[in-house]
Design a protein around this motif. Structure first.
Motif, PDB file in Angstrom:
ATOM      1  N   UNK A 189      -1.773 -10.641  -1.713  1.00  0.00           N
ATOM      2  CA  UNK A 189      -3.223 -10.641  -1.492  1.00  0.00           C
ATOM      3  C   UNK A 189      -3.723  -9.214  -1.250  1.00  0.00           C
ATOM      4  N   UNK A 190      -5.016  -8.986  -1.474  1.00  0.00           N
ATOM      5  CA  UNK A 190      -5.581  -7.643  -1.397  1.00  0.00           C
ATOM      6  C   UNK A 190      -5.423  -7.029  -0.015  1.00  0.00           C
ATOM      7  N   UNK A 211      -0.463  -2.305   3.641  1.00  0.00           N
ATOM      8  CA  UNK A 211       0.735  -1.576   3.209  1.00  0.00           C
ATOM      9  C   UNK A 211       0.383  -0.130   2.882  1.00  0.00           C
ATOM     10  N   UNK A 212      -0.778   0.082   2.244  1.00  0.00           N
ATOM     11  CA  UNK A 212      -1.158   1.473   1.899  1.00  0.00           C
ATOM     12  C   UNK A 212      -1.478   2.275   3.149  1.00  0.00           C
ATOM     13  N   UNK A 213      -1.989   1.635   4.194  1.00  0.00           N
ATOM     14  CA  UNK A 213      -2.285   2.354   5.432  1.00  0.00           C
ATOM     15  C   UNK A 213      -0.997   2.633   6.208  1.00  0.00           C
ATOM     16  N   UNK A 214      -0.066   1.664   6.188  1.00  0.00           N
ATOM     17  CA  UNK A 214       1.174   1.819   6.971  1.00  0.00           C
ATOM     18  C   UNK A 214       2.149   2.791   6.327  1.00  0.00           C
ATOM     19  N   UNK A 215       2.123   2.923   5.003  1.00  0.00           N
ATOM     20  CA  UNK A 215       3.076   3.780   4.316  1.00  0.00           C
ATOM     21  C   UNK A 215       2.474   5.194   4.174  1.00  0.00           C
ATOM     22  N   UNK A 216       3.242   6.218   4.552  1.00  0.00           N
ATOM     23  CA  UNK A 216       2.717   7.587   4.380  1.00  0.00           C
ATOM     24  C   UNK A 216       2.531   7.906   2.886  1.00  0.00           C
TER      25      UNK A 216
END
Length: 142
Positions: free
Chosen positions: A127-128, A134-139
């Motif tokens: 889901x979006x 995930x994009x915020x948590x991953x550097x």
């Protein structure tokens, strides 16, 4: 006073006299008799309506079964037709008539996706909001 008003008063007073002259014992007996009649009629009416409902359900089931019987009879009649039997043998069992050349196509396996493609497919299935977290948590550098 007119003649119509006197008749109305006489009728009204006659009805009032009937209610005033009604014996309480007679009223109770009348109420009991009416109740007994109502209860006597209630059970057969309830039975009638429940049986009517069951009858309608059985009729619906019967019509459905008749349709199934007609369908099965058509299938049995098709089994007697030689052209139908040949067509079924060709399509289901891959039979070939004498003189025909059989042709069997094998579908190749699709190529396995690369790890990057697999990752992109997993992300597309998420889901979006999961992709956003995930994009915020991953550097950004990794």
């Amino acid at each position: 006073m007119s003649g119509g008003e006197t008749n109305d008063r006489r009728r009204g007073s006659g009805l009032a006299r009937r209610w005033e002259g009604l014996n309480p014992t007679r009223a109770i007996v009348l109420a009991v008799v009416v109740s007994v009649i109502a209860l006597t009629l209630a059970v057969p009416l309830r039975t009638y309506f429940s049986q009517r409902s069951q009858f309608e359900q059985v009729e619906a089931s019967n019509s459905q079964l008749e349709e199934q019987v007609a369908d099965y009879q058509r299938k049995v009649q098709n089994q007697d037709d030689p052209a139908y039997v040949k067509a079924q043998a060709r399509s289901r069992l891959n039979f070939v008539m004498p003189g025909d050349k059989p042709l069997v196509l094998e579908h190749p396996q699709p190529p396995t996706p690369s790890p990057d493609q697999q990752k992109a497919m997993r992300e597309a299935a998420n889901p979006w909001y999961s992709n956003l977290l995930q994009s915020i948590a991953t550097p950004a550098g990794s």
